[in-house]
Design a protein around this motif. Structure first.
Motif, PDB file in Angstrom:
ATOM      1  N   UNK A  94       0.860  -1.230  -0.216  1.00  0.00           N
ATOM      2  CA  UNK A  94       0.018  -0.169  -0.100  1.00  0.00           C
ATOM      3  C   UNK A  94       0.802   1.157  -0.056  1.00  0.00           C
ATOM      4  N   UNK A  95       1.944   1.129   0.686  1.00  0.00           N
ATOM      5  CA  UNK A  95       2.866   2.483   0.876  1.00  0.00           C
ATOM      6  C   UNK A  95       3.603   2.537  -0.644  1.00  0.00           C
ATOM      7  N   UNK A  96       4.030   1.655  -1.231  1.00  0.00           N
ATOM      8  CA  UNK A  96       4.357   1.685  -2.583  1.00  0.00           C
ATOM      9  C   UNK A  96       3.388   2.162  -3.677  1.00  0.00           C
ATOM     10  N   UNK A 117       9.207  17.626  -1.429  1.00  0.00           N
ATOM     11  CA  UNK A 117       8.736  16.548  -0.568  1.00  0.00           C
ATOM     12  C   UNK A 117       8.175  15.368  -1.685  1.00  0.00           C
ATOM     13  N   UNK A 118       7.566  15.945  -2.588  1.00  0.00           N
ATOM     14  CA  UNK A 118       7.073  15.037  -3.712  1.00  0.00           C
ATOM     15  C   UNK A 118       8.186  14.331  -4.336  1.00  0.00           C
ATOM     16  N   UNK A 119       9.452  14.962  -4.834  1.00  0.00           N
ATOM     17  CA  UNK A 119      10.261  14.388  -5.535  1.00  0.00           C
ATOM     18  C   UNK A 119      11.095  13.508  -4.791  1.00  0.00           C
ATOM     19  N   UNK A 120      11.302  13.752  -3.433  1.00  0.00           N
ATOM     20  CA  UNK A 120      12.142  12.640  -2.580  1.00  0.00           C
ATOM     21  C   UNK A 120      11.484  11.316  -2.389  1.00  0.00           C
ATOM     22  N   UNK A 121      10.176  11.291  -2.670  1.00  0.00           N
ATOM     23  CA  UNK A 121       9.399   9.932  -2.297  1.00  0.00           C
ATOM     24  C   UNK A 121      10.141   8.959  -3.485  1.00  0.00           C
ATOM     25  N   UNK A 122      10.386   7.844  -2.749  1.00  0.00           N
ATOM     26  CA  UNK A 122      10.960   6.580  -3.665  1.00  0.00           C
ATOM     27  C   UNK A 122       9.917   5.734  -4.129  1.00  0.00           C
ATOM     28  N   UNK A 123      10.061   5.204  -5.193  1.00  0.00           N
ATOM     29  CA  UNK A 123       8.935   3.965  -5.692  1.00  0.00           C
ATOM     30  C   UNK A 123      10.136   2.904  -5.961  1.00  0.00           C
ATOM     31  N   UNK A 256      16.007  -4.669   1.889  1.00  0.00           N
ATOM     32  CA  UNK A 256      17.014  -4.045   1.072  1.00  0.00           C
ATOM     33  C   UNK A 256      16.376  -2.563   0.797  1.00  0.00           C
ATOM     34  N   UNK A 257      15.088  -2.363   0.831  1.00  0.00           N
ATOM     35  CA  UNK A 257      14.556  -1.109   0.702  1.00  0.00           C
ATOM     36  C   UNK A 257      14.079  -0.453   2.040  1.00  0.00           C
ATOM     37  N   UNK A 258      14.590  -0.756   3.145  1.00  0.00           N
ATOM     38  CA  UNK A 258      14.167  -0.382   4.310  1.00  0.00           C
ATOM     39  C   UNK A 258      14.320   1.294   4.663  1.00  0.00           C
ATOM     40  N   UNK A 259      15.308   1.560   4.120  1.00  0.00           N
ATOM     41  CA  UNK A 259      15.791   3.373   4.198  1.00  0.00           C
ATOM     42  C   UNK A 259      14.716   4.078   3.613  1.00  0.00           C
ATOM     43  N   UNK A 260      14.325   3.531   2.356  1.00  0.00           N
ATOM     44  CA  UNK A 260      13.276   4.498   1.609  1.00  0.00           C
ATOM     45  C   UNK A 260      11.991   4.102   2.178  1.00  0.00           C
ATOM     46  N   UNK A 261      11.534   3.134   2.686  1.00  0.00           N
ATOM     47  CA  UNK A 261      10.318   2.874   3.397  1.00  0.00           C
ATOM     48  C   UNK A 261      10.063   3.722   4.431  1.00  0.00           C
ATOM     49  N   UNK A 262      11.047   3.871   5.395  1.00  0.00           N
ATOM     50  CA  UNK A 262      11.000   5.056   6.588  1.00  0.00           C
ATOM     51  C   UNK A 262      10.994   6.313   6.056  1.00  0.00           C
ATOM     52  N   UNK A 264       9.853   7.402   3.137  1.00  0.00           N
ATOM     53  CA  UNK A 264       8.394   7.511   2.463  1.00  0.00           C
ATOM     54  C   UNK A 264       7.616   7.821   3.565  1.00  0.00           C
ATOM     55  N   UNK A 265       7.619   7.246   4.680  1.00  0.00           N
ATOM     56  CA  UNK A 265       6.758   7.271   5.809  1.00  0.00           C
ATOM     57  C   UNK A 265       6.639   8.654   6.072  1.00  0.00           C
ATOM     58  N   UNK A 266       7.937   9.239   6.467  1.00  0.00           N
ATOM     59  CA  UNK A 266       8.265  10.456   6.897  1.00  0.00           C
ATOM     60  C   UNK A 266       7.799  11.583   5.802  1.00  0.00           C
ATOM     61  N   UNK A 267       7.755  11.345   4.712  1.00  0.00           N
ATOM     62  CA  UNK A 267       7.648  12.288   3.767  1.00  0.00           C
ATOM     63  C   UNK A 267       6.136  12.412   3.470  1.00  0.00           C
ATOM     64  N   UNK A 268       5.325  11.202   3.339  1.00  0.00           N
ATOM     65  CA  UNK A 268       3.918  11.141   3.160  1.00  0.00           C
ATOM     66  C   UNK A 268       3.227  11.723   4.387  1.00  0.00           C
ATOM     67  N   UNK A 269       3.731  11.456   5.471  1.00  0.00           N
ATOM     68  CA  UNK A 269       2.938  11.870   6.722  1.00  0.00           C
ATOM     69  C   UNK A 269       3.251  13.575   6.791  1.00  0.00           C
ATOM     70  N   UNK A 270       4.160  13.945   6.223  1.00  0.00           N
ATOM     71  CA  UNK A 270       4.492  15.357   6.174  1.00  0.00           C
ATOM     72  C   UNK A 270       3.337  15.952   5.250  1.00  0.00           C
ATOM     73  N   UNK A 271       3.421  15.272   3.917  1.00  0.00           N
ATOM     74  CA  UNK A 271       2.192  15.884   2.997  1.00  0.00           C
ATOM     75  C   UNK A 271       1.031  15.697   3.848  1.00  0.00           C
ATOM     76  N   UNK A 272       0.690  14.441   4.254  1.00  0.00           N
ATOM     77  CA  UNK A 272      -0.697  14.278   4.790  1.00  0.00           C
ATOM     78  C   UNK A 272      -1.192  15.479   5.882  1.00  0.00           C
TER      79      UNK A 272
END
Length: 570
Positions: A94-96, A117-123, A256-262, A264-272
């Motif tokens: 769901x996060x991805x 904020x949007x640019x720094x989100x990883x997919x 392997x994607x752990x740093x990006x997940x955390x 993303x959580x921070x960035x999307x929380x900020x956006x919300x």
């Protein structure tokens, strides 16, 4: 910030309303724990960021956020080589998915902070595809998750088919009609069984797995299918092992994607969070406050954000020549609401929120806000109203600084009027000399005179309509409240002789002050009518000016057309 101040001014209710605009539980919880800031630069930056998000949502519409959870514990676990359950992997998916959606939403954003904020989100399309291919729901792994899993499940289907065929041979055989309780096949502990009457258990040899609550039925696994059931059980274990291997494989991808997940959580929380603040402002038609640290408050058409129905806005100006404002007027006229409006709007601005006031409203940043606005709890504790109020005022005089805001409701009330008025004047003068911005409401006439005679102090009043015998809730800066007791008594039919006698009992100073206030009120009404007339003329002038500009443009167009026509002929 004083905890009691937040409670009295109902700051939590603002946070509750703001939290409703957030999409994720994570951000709702964050909002409910917000506290006002007192750092000018931090507040200014937060208002800038909110303004950018207001611009984004106004142009592109609401951000459809979903799939935001707290992944901190999950990532800590997976980093220790933990294997995630299907429901946890679905959360990652769901996060991805929301990350992919946000990247698309943000591609045309121009506001620098929000764009970043949007640019720094990883997919990660690979992990997203692998999870979607492997997991159907939190209870079901897809056959295509691996070739081995697909083969095991096919073997299971064949084995189950063999077992059912063998079991049917018992159910359909007339020989066992008398022994069977029902002609059905059941499963107990993962093994196929048939229901046999307790008194006929010797009719069908096999292993007894269960017994009915009545004791009349036993569930028997016939000897002929014990080996088939064993083989099926073995396949179940293989399936479980393969599923665990698949989940482990997916978990390692997540690791392997752990740093990006955390991140993303921070960035999307900020956006919300910013989106919630922006929607809160847009939906309620709030505006961005200007802030300062120069002890100036200028609120234009401010409304208390928690009042329901049609709210009469107020204009509030304090600072510069005066930092103490004394508000007088009748009960239920809006004095206390005016205090709370100033206090709550200040708290909102210091939280980085838009405020219920017109554009260009100016809010000062305070280190702390102190209030004395009622206290039912102290009264319940057997303290008198006066004692409860004075206890808080003692605390205020001990703690308030020149960077504080003080709100005092009915200062000095609850005791002898003469002593109460003297005490109120002394308290206000103490705060004035310490250069503390103070709003106070009162019924005492002595405080009106104090405001007139003392530099740095200003009178204000809440308006009362004697024709309707009701308050208008308008706040008038610069004019003390006029007593309407005689006028109201007259309109309610009190005997004329009683009124005359009461008037004669008034001191000459009071009579003179009332006459002056009446004259001020008349002059103010006359000035207001003139201002309305001037505004009307201004609008007419603007209309005529606009018409002239349009006619001038038409003339220019016609002139240009004539010149072109002449040039064409030439």
């Amino acid at each position: 910030m004083q905890e009691r101040t937040l409670e009295v001014l109902e700051y939590k209710k603002i946070l509750e309303r703001l939290a409703k605009e957030a999409r994720s539980k994570l951000v709702k919880k964050q909002i409910l724990n917000l506290l006002p800031l007192n750092d000018y630069d931090q507040i200014s930056e937060e208002l800038d960021n909110t303004a950018q998000m207001v611009g984004v949502i106004s142009r592109f519409g609401n951000i459809d956020l979903f799939g935001l959870f707290d992944f901190t514990d999950m990532i800590t676990y997976v980093r220790k080589n933990g294997v995630l359950e299907p429901y946890e992997l679905l959360k990652v998916n769901d996060l991805l998915r929301v990350s992919y959606y946000l990247k698309d939403y943000g591609k045309d954003i121009e506001e620098p902070y929000i764009k970043d904020l949007f640019n720094r989100i990883s997919t990660n399309d690979f992990i997203r595809n692998e999870i979607e291919r492997s997991i159907i729901s939190q209870d079901e792994i897809a056959d295509n998750a691996s070739r081995e899993l697909r083969n095991i499940r096919r073997q299971k289907e064949r084995k189950e088919s063999d077992i059912k065929a063998k079991m049917n041979s018992y159910i359909t055989n007339p020989r066992y009609d008398d022994a069977l309780q029902d002609k059905v096949v059941s499963i107990r502990d993962g093994r196929y069984v048939i229901p046999v009457k307790t008194n006929k258990k010797s009719s069908i040899g096999g292993i007894i797995h269960d017994k009915s609550s009545s004791g009349n039925t036993i569930f028997v696994e016939p000897s002929a299918i014990v080996e088939l059931n064993n083989q099926l059980k073995d396949l179940d274990l293989k399936e479980d092992d393969e599923i665990r291997r698949i989940l482990d494989r997916l978990s390692r991808f997540v690791e392997e994607f752990d740093v990006e997940i955390l991140e993303n959580q921070k960035l999307i929380s900020r956006i919300d969070f910013l989106a919630a603040k922006a929607k809160f402002a847009i939906n309620n038609e709030y505006t961005r406050p200007k802030i300062n640290a120069d002890k100036i408050i200028r609120l234009n058409q401010a409304r208390h954000p928690l009042l329901k129905g049609k709210v009469v806005p107020i204009d509030v100006i304090i600072g510069g020549d005066y930092k103490t404002l004394i508000i007088t007027g009748p009960n239920t006229g809006g004095k206390t609401v005016s205090l709370k409006t100033v206090g709550l709007i200040t708290l909102m601005a210091q939280t980085g929120l838009y405020i219920p006031a017109e554009e260009n409203s100016l809010v000062n940043i305070f280190d702390d806000i102190f209030v004395d606005i009622g206290d039912t709890q102290s009264i319940e504790m057997s303290l008198s109203t006066f004692s409860a109020s004075l206890t808080k005022i003692v605390d205020i005089t001990n703690k308030a600084s020149e960077r504080s805001l003080v709100l005092l409701d009915e200062v000095g009330s609850g005791t002898d009027p003469v002593e109460g008025a003297a005490l109120a004047i002394s308290i206000l003068d103490y705060l004035r000399k310490k250069d503390i911005m103070t709003f106070a409401t009162t019924h005492y006439s002595e405080l009106k005179y104090y405001a007139v005679e003392t530099p740095g102090v200003m009178n204000a009043s809440v308006e009362f309509d004697v024709n309707t015998l009701s308050p208008t809730y308008k706040l008038e800066i610069g004019t003390p409240g006029k007593s309407n007791a005689f006028e109201i008594s007259k309109r309610l039919g009190l005997d004329e002789d009683i009124l005359k006698n009461a008037y004669n009992l008034l001191g000459e100073d009071t009579k003179n002050v009332n006459k002056i206030l009446e004259k001020i009120e008349e002059d103010r009404d006359e000035l207001e009518l003139k201002n309305q007339e001037i505004d009307k003329y201004k609008r007419e002038i603007q209309k005529i000016k606009k018409e002239l500009e349009e006619k001038s443009k038409e003339v220019d167009k016609k002139q240009a057309a004539i010149i072109r026509e002449a040039e064409d002929k030439a």
